[in-house]
Design a protein around this motif. Structure first.
Motif, short mmCIF file in Angstrom:
data_model
loop_
_atom_site.label_atom_id
_atom_site.label_comp_id
_atom_site.label_asym_id
_atom_site.label_seq_id
_atom_site.Cartn_x
_atom_site.Cartn_y
_atom_site.Cartn_z
N GLN A 221 0.75 -3.76 -8.01
CA GLN A 221 0.34 -3.51 -9.40
C GLN A 221 1.26 -2.51 -10.09
O GLN A 221 1.00 -2.08 -11.21
CB GLN A 221 -1.12 -3.02 -9.44
CG GLN A 221 -2.11 -4.10 -9.03
CD GLN A 221 -3.55 -3.60 -9.00
OE1 GLN A 221 -3.94 -2.69 -9.70
NE2 GLN A 221 -4.37 -4.24 -8.17
N MET B 139 8.95 11.53 -6.01
CA MET B 139 7.54 11.92 -5.96
C MET B 139 7.24 12.73 -7.21
O MET B 139 8.11 13.45 -7.69
CB MET B 139 7.29 12.80 -4.74
CG MET B 139 7.28 12.03 -3.44
SD MET B 139 6.97 13.13 -2.05
CE MET B 139 6.75 11.91 -0.75
N PRO B 140 6.01 12.68 -7.72
CA PRO B 140 5.72 13.41 -8.94
C PRO B 140 5.63 14.90 -8.67
O PRO B 140 5.14 15.32 -7.62
CB PRO B 140 4.34 12.86 -9.35
CG PRO B 140 3.72 12.46 -8.05
CD PRO B 140 4.83 11.96 -7.20
N PRO C 40 -2.15 -0.14 -4.49
CA PRO C 40 -1.38 -1.39 -4.33
C PRO C 40 -0.07 -1.37 -5.11
O PRO C 40 -0.10 -1.38 -6.34
CB PRO C 40 -2.34 -2.45 -4.87
CG PRO C 40 -3.30 -1.73 -5.74
CD PRO C 40 -3.40 -0.32 -5.23
N GLN D 57 7.77 1.24 -8.43
CA GLN D 57 7.04 2.48 -8.70
C GLN D 57 5.54 2.27 -8.49
O GLN D 57 4.96 1.32 -9.03
CB GLN D 57 7.30 2.91 -10.15
CG GLN D 57 6.63 4.23 -10.51
CD GLN D 57 6.78 4.54 -11.99
OE1 GLN D 57 6.40 3.74 -12.85
NE2 GLN D 57 7.34 5.69 -12.29
N LEU E 168 -2.45 4.78 -0.64
CA LEU E 168 -2.67 3.34 -0.40
C LEU E 168 -2.86 2.51 -1.67
O LEU E 168 -3.29 1.36 -1.59
CB LEU E 168 -3.87 3.12 0.54
CG LEU E 168 -3.71 3.66 1.96
CD1 LEU E 168 -5.03 3.49 2.73
CD2 LEU E 168 -2.61 2.93 2.70
N LYS F 5 5.36 -0.96 -11.14
CA LYS F 5 6.43 -1.40 -12.04
C LYS F 5 7.74 -1.51 -11.28
O LYS F 5 8.07 -0.64 -10.47
CB LYS F 5 6.64 -0.34 -13.14
CG LYS F 5 5.84 -0.57 -14.38
CD LYS F 5 6.32 0.39 -15.48
CE LYS F 5 5.23 0.54 -16.53
NZ LYS F 5 5.43 1.71 -17.37
N PRO G 255 1.67 2.37 -8.99
CA PRO G 255 0.95 2.40 -10.27
C PRO G 255 0.03 3.62 -10.42
O PRO G 255 -0.46 3.86 -11.51
CB PRO G 255 0.11 1.13 -10.21
CG PRO G 255 -0.12 0.90 -8.75
CD PRO G 255 1.15 1.34 -8.09
N TYR G 256 -0.23 4.37 -9.32
CA TYR G 256 -1.19 5.46 -9.43
C TYR G 256 -0.51 6.80 -9.71
O TYR G 256 -0.75 7.42 -10.74
CB TYR G 256 -2.04 5.52 -8.15
CG TYR G 256 -3.38 6.22 -8.28
CD1 TYR G 256 -3.77 6.85 -9.46
CD2 TYR G 256 -4.28 6.25 -7.22
CE1 TYR G 256 -5.00 7.48 -9.58
CE2 TYR G 256 -5.53 6.88 -7.33
CZ TYR G 256 -5.87 7.50 -8.51
OH TYR G 256 -7.08 8.13 -8.62
N HIS G 257 0.38 7.25 -8.79
CA HIS G 257 0.99 8.56 -8.99
C HIS G 257 2.50 8.49 -9.15
O HIS G 257 3.18 9.51 -9.13
CB HIS G 257 0.64 9.49 -7.81
CG HIS G 257 -0.83 9.72 -7.67
ND1 HIS G 257 -1.60 9.03 -6.76
CD2 HIS G 257 -1.69 10.51 -8.36
CE1 HIS G 257 -2.87 9.42 -6.88
NE2 HIS G 257 -2.95 10.30 -7.84
N GLY G 258 3.04 7.27 -9.26
CA GLY G 258 4.44 7.16 -9.62
C GLY G 258 5.46 7.33 -8.51
O GLY G 258 6.66 7.41 -8.79
N ALA H 199 0.86 -1.18 0.00
CA ALA H 199 0.00 0.00 0.00
C ALA H 199 0.89 1.23 0.00
O ALA H 199 1.69 1.42 0.93
CB ALA H 199 -0.91 0.01 1.23
N CYS H 200 0.76 2.05 -1.02
CA CYS H 200 1.59 3.25 -1.14
C CYS H 200 1.32 4.19 0.04
O CYS H 200 0.19 4.36 0.48
CB CYS H 200 1.28 3.95 -2.46
SG CYS H 200 2.24 5.47 -2.72
N TRP H 201 2.39 4.82 0.53
CA TRP H 201 2.29 5.78 1.63
C TRP H 201 1.30 6.90 1.32
O TRP H 201 0.60 7.37 2.21
CB TRP H 201 3.70 6.35 1.87
CG TRP H 201 3.78 7.59 2.68
CD1 TRP H 201 3.85 7.67 4.04
CD2 TRP H 201 3.84 8.94 2.19
NE1 TRP H 201 3.94 8.97 4.43
CE2 TRP H 201 3.94 9.79 3.32
CE3 TRP H 201 3.82 9.52 0.92
CZ2 TRP H 201 4.02 11.18 3.20
CZ3 TRP H 201 3.91 10.89 0.80
CH2 TRP H 201 4.00 11.71 1.94
N HIS H 202 1.19 7.29 0.07
CA HIS H 202 0.43 8.48 -0.31
C HIS H 202 -1.08 8.26 -0.28
O HIS H 202 -1.81 8.89 0.46
CB HIS H 202 0.90 8.92 -1.71
CG HIS H 202 0.09 10.03 -2.33
ND1 HIS H 202 -0.38 9.96 -3.62
CD2 HIS H 202 -0.30 11.23 -1.85
CE1 HIS H 202 -1.04 11.08 -3.90
NE2 HIS H 202 -1.00 11.86 -2.85
#
Lengths: 377, 377, 377
Positions: free
Chosen positions: A79, A105-106, A76, A88, A74, A81, A90-93, A69-72
C-alpha cells in the motif's frame, strides 16, 4: 519412458494420498503475476506459496518482489509508494531498495543495520513474472517451466487468472484427466468419445504426459466453431487429440485440436486441422486456495483479435464450471478427513504427478500432506 | 401419567443442562424435506443430523437419500444428474443406483466392488420425506412421529421451512413454553393472560404434554381475525387453549384455538370456536443450526386458499420474531460456557423433554452435550 | 520529569512487546457511549473490555449498565423494554432494577434470590458515559481521565465513534507518534517538517507527554483553512505545535495549532493563532477490536456550527485513512507471530505508554499479552 506398470497409488488398494491436502514445494518458480500487472506506478499485493509479497518495478523497469510487511511495524508495503528505485512504507515512511535494505527512516539519521525485508528472486518469462520463495541459492532461471507458446510469434492468444478456492493439487488432478469434460463441460467440449477412448501415459524426469486420440468423431460445439473459422463451411467427422504435458511443480500445457478425419493428424500432418495450446500454471496461495493462470494459444488466424477474444471468453465459460466443482470438492475433503480414496484408470496421470511432488517435498525434508482443516470432521 | 413432582432439573438448584448444546439422537426419523422438494428432475442437497445428503426420486417415484459425496473423489452427488434409476456424479460420471451401489465408471469395464456410497432409510409420510441416519436395523417406519393433521381431509393448511441459527434444543424450549408469546409476540398472539394462567404438565413414554386454558378473556388480534372468518362480526370474550404435545426426538404439535366464552370448550364442545394445529418438527443440521419445518392446519373454512395463505403469512411473521431471539440466545450461550442455569416453573415441560432426550442419547452410548463452541468464552 | 534516557524498549535490541496484542487493564474507567446514546426509550448494546452490556436510563434519568444476558436463559437484555426503573427481558419477561436484581418472573409469585445480573459502576462526565468493569470496590470517580475541554464553555466542537478492527494498543501507538501524518495524511495535515523536527518526551505517574514544535513553516491545508476562519485572508509562515498527552489506560488529548510565525506561540502567547484539542479515548471491545471515541474541540469562533461541522467532517476524513492502516497492521501482526520488533526514535512515547500499561496489568496479576490469534501463522 512409456508406462508399463501403473504407479503405486493407482491400484485397487485405497490410498488417502489421493485427495489429501498437498503441501507445495518451496524450491520452485511460481508465477506471481502477468507481466502487465507489475508496474512502476503502484505496488501489487499477492501471496505466493504462503508468502505475502509486494510486487513493483524499479526505475530500471525490473520487477521486484519484497515481503509485504515493513520491518518496523509490519505495515503492508504493497500500500506504499514507489519512489524511483525505492518503495516507501505507507505508515511511517521507511524506504527500501530492490534488495530489501532500508535506506531511510523518519526523524533519524542512523539506520539500524538489521532493517531489511526479504527480497525474492524474480524472472520475467513467457509474459509472466515468476518468483522463487525457497532457498535463493537454488534459484536457477534455467528451471522455469517451458511455456514458450505464450510469446512465440507462431502462436497468438490471451488468458486470465482464476482465484480458485481449493488446494493447487485439485487443479492439477482436474487437468491431468480430461474425461471430466464429458460430464462437467457437456455443452461445449464434452462428448462421449472422451471416456470411451484409450489414452497413453508416459513420464520422464519431472514431466508426465497423457495422450488421447479420438478418431472419426463429431466435433463438439467449441471445436466445430474453430474449424469453421479456419475452414469456412466445414462439415464432417474429425480426428481429435489432447496431449497433456505436466512439468513440475505446477505447469500443465495441453496440446489440443481437431483435424478433418483421416487426413493424417495422428501421424503428424495437422495441416487440415486447428490446433491450440491450453497453457495452465497454478500458484499455491494458501493450503486451500491458489492462483490459476491460464491462456489459450492458437496457431491459425493469428491476426484476429476477434478470435482471440472469442476463445478467451469461451474458455472463461468452460473454466467457470470447473471452479464450482473444485470448491465443492475441497469442502467435501475437509468434511471427510477419514475417507479412503481409491483411484480409477483415468487417474493414472494424476498419480504420477503426486509421485513427483512427493519426491520434491521429500528432497526439502517436508511431508507431502498439509495439516488437516481446522473445523473439519 | 400426570406430573405430581417436578422433574429433577426444575428445582432451585442450578443446572448446566438447561442450556448446554444438546447432541441429537441418531436413531430417529427426521424430516429431510417437504415431499414436493424431492423430485426426479434434479437432486436436493440437505444436511440431516450432521450427514450431508443428496435427495432424489428414482424412476419408480420413490424418494432416495444417498450420502452427498462420490466414492471416487467426494464430488457432491447433489449437483449430479438423475438418469432414470441412477444418479450420476457431476465430476467423472460414476453412476449409483438407489441402494448406493456404483453401476458405471468412466473409461473402464470393471467396477470396484467397494464402490458404494451410503444409502439411508426413507419414509414418506404426512407430506414430508423422513430420513433415518442412525443404525439402519432399527429403522422402523412405525416410529415416525404422529403428524396426521398434515394430510387428514378434515384439516387444511400450509407451512414453510426456517433455517434456524441455533441448536435444535432451543427451538424445542421455545415451543414447550408459550409464555414467551406475551413478550416476543405482543402484537399478534401475546397477552397477559398467558403468564397469569395455570398449566398442567404430563408425560408418558416419549411424549410430554403441556396444557393451558385461559377463560373469559379478550381474543388477541390473530385469534379475533380467525373467529370472524368463521363467525362474521364476532365480538365478546373467549376461552383460549394451548395444548402442546412433544413426541421425541423433535416433533411438537400444538392444539390451539379460542371459542366463545362459556360455550363448553374446556369440557369438549368446540363447536363455537376455531381450532388450529401448529405442526412443528425440528431437524438438527449441525450442533448450532437446524431445519425447522412448520405448518398451520385448521378445521374450518377448509376450501379457502385465501385463509390458508393469510394464516401461513401470519405465522411466518410471528416465527420471524422467534428466529432473532433464538440466534441471540445461541450466541450468548456460546459466549458464556460457564453460566449456571436455573429453571422456572414455566420450564417444566422443557425439562421433561431434556430427560427424554438424555435417555435416548444414553441408549446410543453418547453424551447429551455437544462440544463447546470453538471461539466461545 | 524530562526523559533523559530512552525507555527500556526503545533500544536497538528487538522487543516482541512492540507489537504484541496487549491485554487491557480491567480496573479502569472506559467510555461506553456518548451521553446522548443512552436513553430511557430503548437500551443500547455495547461491549466494553470484553463485557457485553445493556446500557439504559432509569426513571430518574441515571445511566445504568447491566450485563447483557438474562439470568434465566441468557437472552440479550439490550433487546428488552425499559419500564420506568426496570428493564424487562425480551424473551420471558423477567424484570431487573438498576442494581441488577430480578423483581418479577412470569407465572410465579416467588423470586429466586440468586436471580441477579451484574450491574457495573457508571459515571457521566465530559459528555460520555464511563463504565468500570473491574473490581467495583476500586471504582473511584476521581480517577476518570481528564477530558474537560469536552464541556468547558471556552471550547466548542463535536466528534464521532470509530469501530476499529485492531487491538486498542495500535490506536495508542498511532496517536503517540504523529510522524505518520506525513505519510498517511499527506493531503490534509501531513508535511515534511513533521519527521524533520525534534520532539520532547516526558512522563509522570500515569501520563506521558510528547511535544513537538515546528517553526516558520508553511501551514498545511487543514491549518491554513482554520487560520483563515479566524484571520480572513491570512498568508505567510506559521509556528505549528502538537502536544500529545496520554493518561492511562487509553485517553490521549492532543493540543494542536498554528500561530503566525514569530509571534511568540512557543513562549506562550497563542493570540495570533488557532488552537484545537483532538480528544481521543479508546475502549477495548475484544482483543482485536475497539471503540475509538474522538472529538475536535476549538477555542475560537465558538458559535459557528458551520465550523464545528467542517472540522468534524475534516477529521472524519483524516481518521478514515488511519482505520485502513490499523486494520492492515492488525492482520499482519496476526500473520507474523514470531516477528521481532525494533523501535525507532519516533516510538519513544509509545514505549512509555506500554510501560505504564504493563505496570497496571501486573498490579492486576495479569500478563500484558493477550493470547495469539486463532488462525495466525
Amino acid at each position: 519412458m512409456t508406462l508399463t506398470t501403473p504407479p503405486p497409488a493407482a491400484t485397487a488398494a485405497p490410498t488417502t494420498a489421493a485427495a489429501k491436502i498437498f503441501n507445495h514445494p518451496r524450491n520452485a518458480w511460481y508465477v506471481a503475476a502477468w507481466d502487465h500487472e507489475v508496474t512502476g506506478k503502484q505496488p501489487l499485493a499477492r501471496t505466493v506459496a504462503g508468502v505475502p509479497l509486494a510486487l513493483w518495478r524499479n526505475a530500471e523497469g525490473r520487477a521486484v518482489a519484497l515481503a509485504d510487511a515493513c520491518w518496523h511495524r509490519l505495515a503492508p508495503l504493497s500500500q506504499g509508494k514507489i519512489l524511483g528505485n525505492e518503495l516507501q512504507c505507507p505508515y511511517h515512511g521507511l524506504r527500501y531498495n530492490s534488495t530489501g535494505r532500508c535506506t531511510a527512516m523518519p526523524a533519524q539519521e542512523t539506520i539500524n543495520p538489521s532493517a531489511i525485508v526479504p527480497s525474492y528472486p524474480v524472472v520475467e518469462r513467457y509474459r509472466y513474472v515468476w518468483v522463487w520463495v525457497g532457498d535463493p541459492d537454488l534459484a536457477d532461471p534455467a528451471t522455469v517451466p517451458d511455456m514458450h507458446q505464450m510469446n512465440d510469434p507462431s502462436w497468438a492468444g490471451d488468458g486470465e487468472t482464476i482465484h480458485a478456492d481449493c488446494n493447487y493439487q485439485l487443479v492439477l488432478d482436474n487437468l491431468m484427466d480430461l474425461t471430466h469434460e464429458e460430464f462437467v463441460h457437456s455443452s461445449t467440449i464434452g462428448q462421449e468419445a472422451l471416456s470411451e477412448s484409450e489414452f497413453d501415459v508416459t513420464h520422464e524426469g519431472n514431466t508426465v504426459t497423457v495422450a488421447r486420440w479420438m478418431r472419426d468423431i463429431d466435433a463438439p460445439p467449441f471445436w466445430l466453431k474453430n474449424m469453421r473459422d479456419k475452414f469456412p463451411g466445414f462439415e464432417g467427422k474429425v480426428d481429435r487429440w489432447q496431449i497433456i504435458r505436466f512439468e513440475a511443480p505446477a505447469t500443465i500445457c495441453i496440446d489440443v485440436g481437431v483435424a478433418k478425419a483421416g487426413t493424417g493428424a495422428p501421424e503428424g500432418d495437422r495441416s487440415q486441422g486447428v490446433n491450440g495450446y491450453v497453457m495452465n500454471t497454478i500458484t499455491p496461495e494458501t493450503d486451500r486456495t491458489c492462483h490459476y493462470f491460464w491462456a489459450f494459444m492458437r496457431n491459425y488466424c493469428l491476426d484476429s483479435q476477434t478470435i482471440t477474444t472469442q476463445l478467451r471468453q469461451g474458455v472463461h465459460g468452460v473454466f467457470a464450471e470447473d471452479e464450482d466443482m473444485l470448491r465443492a470438492q475441497q469442502r467435501a475433503i475437509d468434511a471427510n478427513p477419514e475417507h479412503e480414496f481409491y483411484s480409477l484408470n483415468i487417474d493414472t496421470g494424476g498419480m504420477w504427478v503426486r509421485q513427483i511432488l512427493e519426491r520434491m517435498l521429500a528432497a526439502e525434508g517436508r511431508p507431502s500432506a498439509a495439516p488437516a482443516a481446522r473445523g473439519g470432521a
